[in-house]
Design a protein around this motif. Structure first.
Motif, PDB file in Angstrom:
ATOM      1  N   VAL A   1      -0.359  -4.733 -14.107  1.00  0.00           N
ATOM      2  CA  VAL A   1       0.097  -3.376 -14.516  1.00  0.00           C
ATOM      3  C   VAL A   1       1.499  -2.732 -14.355  1.00  0.00           C
ATOM      4  O   VAL A   1       2.861  -1.892 -14.558  1.00  0.00           O
ATOM      5  CB  VAL A   1       0.117  -1.598 -13.165  1.00  0.00           C
TER       6      VAL A   1
ATOM      7  N   HIS B   1       4.186   4.703  -7.851  1.00  0.00           N
ATOM      8  CA  HIS B   1       3.086   4.335  -6.759  1.00  0.00           C
ATOM      9  C   HIS B   1       4.592   3.274  -6.292  1.00  0.00           C
ATOM     10  O   HIS B   1       3.889   2.124  -5.059  1.00  0.00           O
ATOM     11  CB  HIS B   1       2.003   3.116  -7.052  1.00  0.00           C
TER      12      HIS B   1
ATOM     13  N   VAL C   1      -2.838  -4.117  -9.497  1.00  0.00           N
ATOM     14  CA  VAL C   1      -3.676  -3.433  -9.074  1.00  0.00           C
ATOM     15  C   VAL C   1      -5.607  -4.336  -9.727  1.00  0.00           C
ATOM     16  O   VAL C   1      -5.827  -4.250 -10.606  1.00  0.00           O
ATOM     17  CB  VAL C   1      -3.955  -1.908  -9.628  1.00  0.00           C
ATOM     18  N   GLY C   2      -6.221  -4.280  -7.968  1.00  0.00           N
ATOM     19  CA  GLY C   2      -7.007  -5.215  -8.759  1.00  0.00           C
ATOM     20  C   GLY C   2      -7.365  -6.740  -9.136  1.00  0.00           C
ATOM     21  O   GLY C   2      -6.827  -7.197  -8.217  1.00  0.00           O
TER      22      GLY C   2
ATOM     23  N   LYS D   1       1.310   5.553  -1.321  1.00  0.00           N
ATOM     24  CA  LYS D   1       0.408   6.609  -2.231  1.00  0.00           C
ATOM     25  C   LYS D   1      -0.801   6.195  -2.753  1.00  0.00           C
ATOM     26  O   LYS D   1      -1.726   6.112  -3.581  1.00  0.00           O
ATOM     27  CB  LYS D   1       1.117   6.902  -3.390  1.00  0.00           C
ATOM     28  N   GLU D   2      -1.958   5.556  -1.121  1.00  0.00           N
ATOM     29  CA  GLU D   2      -2.828   5.276  -1.788  1.00  0.00           C
ATOM     30  C   GLU D   2      -3.179   4.065  -2.937  1.00  0.00           C
ATOM     31  O   GLU D   2      -4.913   4.346  -3.388  1.00  0.00           O
ATOM     32  CB  GLU D   2      -4.036   6.605  -2.091  1.00  0.00           C
ATOM     33  N   LEU D   3      -2.508   3.784  -3.335  1.00  0.00           N
ATOM     34  CA  LEU D   3      -2.881   2.221  -3.837  1.00  0.00           C
ATOM     35  C   LEU D   3      -2.209   1.054  -3.711  1.00  0.00           C
ATOM     36  O   LEU D   3      -1.551   0.522  -3.158  1.00  0.00           O
ATOM     37  CB  LEU D   3      -1.748   2.332  -5.211  1.00  0.00           C
ATOM     38  N   ASP D   4      -3.404   0.294  -3.278  1.00  0.00           N
ATOM     39  CA  ASP D   4      -2.795  -1.090  -3.299  1.00  0.00           C
ATOM     40  C   ASP D   4      -2.499  -1.399  -3.907  1.00  0.00           C
ATOM     41  O   ASP D   4      -3.099  -2.472  -5.146  1.00  0.00           O
ATOM     42  CB  ASP D   4      -4.231  -1.489  -2.177  1.00  0.00           C
ATOM     43  N   TYR D   5      -1.624  -3.018  -4.187  1.00  0.00           N
ATOM     44  CA  TYR D   5      -1.153  -3.972  -4.983  1.00  0.00           C
ATOM     45  C   TYR D   5      -0.831  -4.814  -4.603  1.00  0.00           C
ATOM     46  O   TYR D   5       0.137  -4.502  -3.213  1.00  0.00           O
ATOM     47  CB  TYR D   5      -0.709  -3.492  -6.475  1.00  0.00           C
TER      48      TYR D   5
ATOM     49  N   PHE E   1       1.210   4.360 -13.694  1.00  0.00           N
ATOM     50  CA  PHE E   1       1.077   3.451 -12.476  1.00  0.00           C
ATOM     51  C   PHE E   1       2.564   4.350 -11.896  1.00  0.00           C
ATOM     52  O   PHE E   1       3.123   3.454 -10.711  1.00  0.00           O
ATOM     53  CB  PHE E   1       0.838   2.085 -12.467  1.00  0.00           C
TER      54      PHE E   1
ATOM     55  N   ILE F   1       5.804   0.256  -7.265  1.00  0.00           N
ATOM     56  CA  ILE F   1       5.983  -0.597  -7.694  1.00  0.00           C
ATOM     57  C   ILE F   1       6.589  -1.162  -8.345  1.00  0.00           C
ATOM     58  O   ILE F   1       7.091  -2.901  -8.582  1.00  0.00           O
ATOM     59  CB  ILE F   1       4.970  -0.820  -9.141  1.00  0.00           C
TER      60      ILE F   1
ATOM     61  N   HIS G   1       0.808  -0.978  -0.340  1.00  0.00           N
ATOM     62  CA  HIS G   1       0.082  -0.038  -0.275  1.00  0.00           C
ATOM     63  C   HIS G   1       0.715   1.000   0.420  1.00  0.00           C
ATOM     64  O   HIS G   1       1.242   1.558   0.938  1.00  0.00           O
ATOM     65  CB  HIS G   1      -0.665  -0.001   1.110  1.00  0.00           C
TER      66      HIS G   1
END
Length: 181
Positions: free
Chosen positions: A81, A111, A76-77, A11-15, A108, A113, A9
């Motif tokens: 990505v 973040h 992501v979801g 910068k407000e992104l879950d992956y 993306f 990744i 998690h």
């Protein structure tokens, strides 16, 4: 080779980062084609050296079976990505090292990744007796170079005037390596 998936998690992104699976083959083919069109940091222009679904299925099977290879995806979801790959050699003189490559969709970037894919790959390499990770990076990709340096990679050489980009100019490729004694 297989590893356990890891959740992030940033910068407000879950992956999640997990090993590529056969059912990811078409998405990886599509992603690779998209990435080649989003940046000039890769060797290929969009559509060159195309790998179709069957090709990725074969790669995933080989990487899953080989203790010297690791193919990861960032999800992501339900959307892939990003991806990375460590490729070892069956040759005894090269059995101590892997070559690393990574790609993340431009939407993306920022973040973490790419950093997460690198981190998971380094953890895998260290846990599996890989003494050296090697990679190549375009001289203009300063953020990637800084990231690699933070993770212990050093410049081992420069391939001068190695790539000709869309602007018609030639750019150097930096060869970097990380040694784990």
């Amino acid at each position: 080779m297989l590893i356990d998936q890891k959740a992030f998690h940033i910068k407000e992104l879950d992956y999640i980062i997990r090993c590529a699976q056969l059912e990811d083959a078409q998405a990886l083919s599509d992603l690779r084609l998209q990435l080649d069109g989003e940046t000039e940091n890769f060797d290929r222009e969009q559509g060159e050296a195309f790998i179709d679904q069957a090709g990725f299925e074969q790669l995933i099977q080989q990487d899953t079976a080989s203790p010297k290879n690791l193919c990861l995806v960032a999800v992501v979801g339900d959307q892939i990505v990003g991806y990375s790959r460590c490729e070892g050699s069956p040759l005894k003189r090269l059995a101590h090292k892997v070559t690393f490559g990574v790609g993340v969709r431009k939407a993306f970037w920022g973040h973490g990744i790419g950093k997460a894919l690198l981190q998971v790959s380094i953890d895998w390499a260290d846990a599996n007796g890989v003494r050296k990770m090697a990679l190549e990076v375009l001289e203009t990709n300063e953020k990637a170079i800084q990231l690699y340096e933070k993770w212990g990679f050093t410049v081992e050489g420069i391939l001068k005037n190695d790539k000709c980009l869309a602007d018609g100019k030639y750019y150097h490729t930096i060869i970097m390596g990380r040694w784990q004694p």
